[in-house]
Write an enzyme that holds these catalytic residues in place. Sequence first.
Site, PDB file in Angstrom:
ATOM      1  N   VAL A  69       0.815  -1.202   0.000  1.00  0.00           N
ATOM      2  CA  VAL A  69       0.000   0.000   0.000  1.00  0.00           C
ATOM      3  C   VAL A  69       0.856   1.262   0.000  1.00  0.00           C
ATOM      4  O   VAL A  69       0.377   2.347  -0.296  1.00  0.00           O
ATOM      5  CB  VAL A  69      -0.986   0.007   1.190  1.00  0.00           C
ATOM      6  N   LYS A  70       2.113   1.132   0.361  1.00  0.00           N
ATOM      7  CA  LYS A  70       3.056   2.270   0.385  1.00  0.00           C
ATOM      8  C   LYS A  70       2.420   3.529   0.954  1.00  0.00           C
ATOM      9  O   LYS A  70       2.603   4.618   0.420  1.00  0.00           O
ATOM     10  CB  LYS A  70       3.652   2.517  -1.005  1.00  0.00           C
ATOM     11  N   ARG A  71       1.684   3.385   2.048  1.00  0.00           N
ATOM     12  CA  ARG A  71       1.095   4.538   2.691  1.00  0.00           C
ATOM     13  C   ARG A  71       2.165   5.251   3.506  1.00  0.00           C
ATOM     14  O   ARG A  71       3.238   4.696   3.776  1.00  0.00           O
ATOM     15  CB  ARG A  71      -0.071   4.117   3.601  1.00  0.00           C
ATOM     16  N   ASP A  94       4.314   5.274  -6.131  1.00  0.00           N
ATOM     17  CA  ASP A  94       4.872   3.967  -6.431  1.00  0.00           C
ATOM     18  C   ASP A  94       5.637   4.139  -7.743  1.00  0.00           C
ATOM     19  O   ASP A  94       6.030   5.270  -8.061  1.00  0.00           O
ATOM     20  CB  ASP A  94       3.757   2.916  -6.509  1.00  0.00           C
TER      21      ASP A  94
END
Lengths: 308, 308
Positions: free
Chosen positions: A104-106, B108
Amino acid sequence: MIQKLISNIQKTKAPIVVGLDPMLNYIPQQVKDKAFQEFGETLEGAAEAIWQYNKEIVDCTYDLIPAVKPQIAMYEQFGIEGMKAFKKTVDYCKSKGLVVIGDVKRGDIGSTSAAYATGHLGKVQVGSKTYSAFDEDFATVNPYLGSDGIKPFMEVCKEEKKGLFILVKTSNPSSGEFQDQLINGKPLYEMVGEKVAQWGEECMGDQYSYIGAVVGATYPEMGKVLRKVMPKSYILVPGYGAQGGKGADLVHFFNEDGLGAIVNSSRGIIAAYKQEKYAKYGAEHFGEASRAAVEDMVTDINQALENR
Amino acid sequence: MIQKLISNIQKTKAPIVVGLDPMLNYIPQQVKDKAFQEFGETLEGAAEAIWQYNKEIVDCTYDLIPAVKPQIAMYEQFGIEGMKAFKKTVDYCKSKGLVVIGDVKRGDIGSTSAAYATGHLGKVQVGSKTYSAFDEDFATVNPYLGSDGIKPFMEVCKEEKKGLFILVKTSNPSSGEFQDQLINGKPLYEMVGEKVAQWGEECMGDQYSYIGAVVGATYPEMGKVLRKVMPKSYILVPGYGAQGGKGADLVHFFNEDGLGAIVNSSRGIIAAYKQEKYAKYGAEHFGEASRAAVEDMVTDINQALENR
């Protein structure tokens, strides 16, 4: 959860994770046709196609692998319906005994980071009740905002026995633009790696911390350095296969105990049927092509580990 | 969309944005009670409370403000139902003529960044049809992964006439851990700012680029430097009010033309009724308290700009 990940890896002898990043153009036509027949060429139809595609791949591979890593962007682009397919995928994979790494690369600060942590790894309070929203086992997190962004995730991980993989050195060509810049002679990614090691000390499982790192397979020399900087952190390694990483490049991401790294492949597995090597399976049997690709990937990595 | 943002700012004489970050404990009890009566203490109930709360605040302030900034984490923590409330909020604010900045801090690489861009700013293809998923006007983006993470967003922005705010120097106390590190004598945030200026040149509106930056109100001296580094980029300034920033700290974020910055306040506006200053409105009239807080914020910033 780091213990479950390690035990799953030991059980399957497969230090790999399958990236469930379902782009519509990976999905065989018959799967799309069926979903569109039922729901039309709608967001709901796309979500149904994604879900059926994922389910078949999971059904064909779950006994061989320890974990999956759904990339939420591929679901989020289809809006609410896409998010439902994400949640269904997370739940289904967990029911099959797989560890689910939510890619999710939050990353935000304070109460906002806490809200992301709650939504993906924790439980949210509604009046007198609590609910899990997306409920992955691990989440990937972006460190650019510093400790204020990471600590709220750590709190939830401690409570829920879940884990993180923090972006340290990403696999893409331009990752060096900022990550490789030297600070007192040391690259930024190494500095981030040192922080990951520090944060990780607060969050130890038996042998490994549940605060891990993301380091791209495409940068094996940096992986070698980072392995030493973060000896107790699991490294999630993207970039194998389609992005160019090979088994032999990966050995230095692992510790001497044969543990400490888990290598991701997405397209290389889920769209294996499109490769010449697995063409014999045909689009009809795309799940079996994925299974064969998993077996080959495991062999490639294990051979490289034996020969190091 | 940058033109619409500027024109909205000029029309309202209010270089501010209201952060719609609805934590359940900000929401007056009567709003929650009503939602829980209808839907129970469920995720659906929480989402309904959030939506009704947002709607009242928007109804009470939309004629005074150019833009809103919903923080998606606050919705995402309630899962699918929360995401529906996010989408409803985006659509409603747009129907009121407001510019919507999706505070999503996504980031991303390659096709994954493209999927986020598609989901939040663009259109997704399903067979022969296209759909907008969340459809904000701007999105906030994290730069840690370099150009590979930003370019796919830029492509979608060019096509859809939308925009970005890229994290440069965030408002939180620990933002310096990585962002302030010196690279050849220059802090990382300045290096990121230089890239924002470069990326921005490719994406020019009439006077300003539609690639903007996020720089925290809590770091006014850095804002002064970054204003010069990115003369054509709009700066989204969080950290006013609750986080400690004051109008007088903000003047250097603006250009001589009085444009170039838009200041966010979240809690200070949406939970104004909880402050002593606005207590007279009571929880019953929380929307009017928010309106008064907007008026005070606009006065504070405009006075500071006049006195500079």
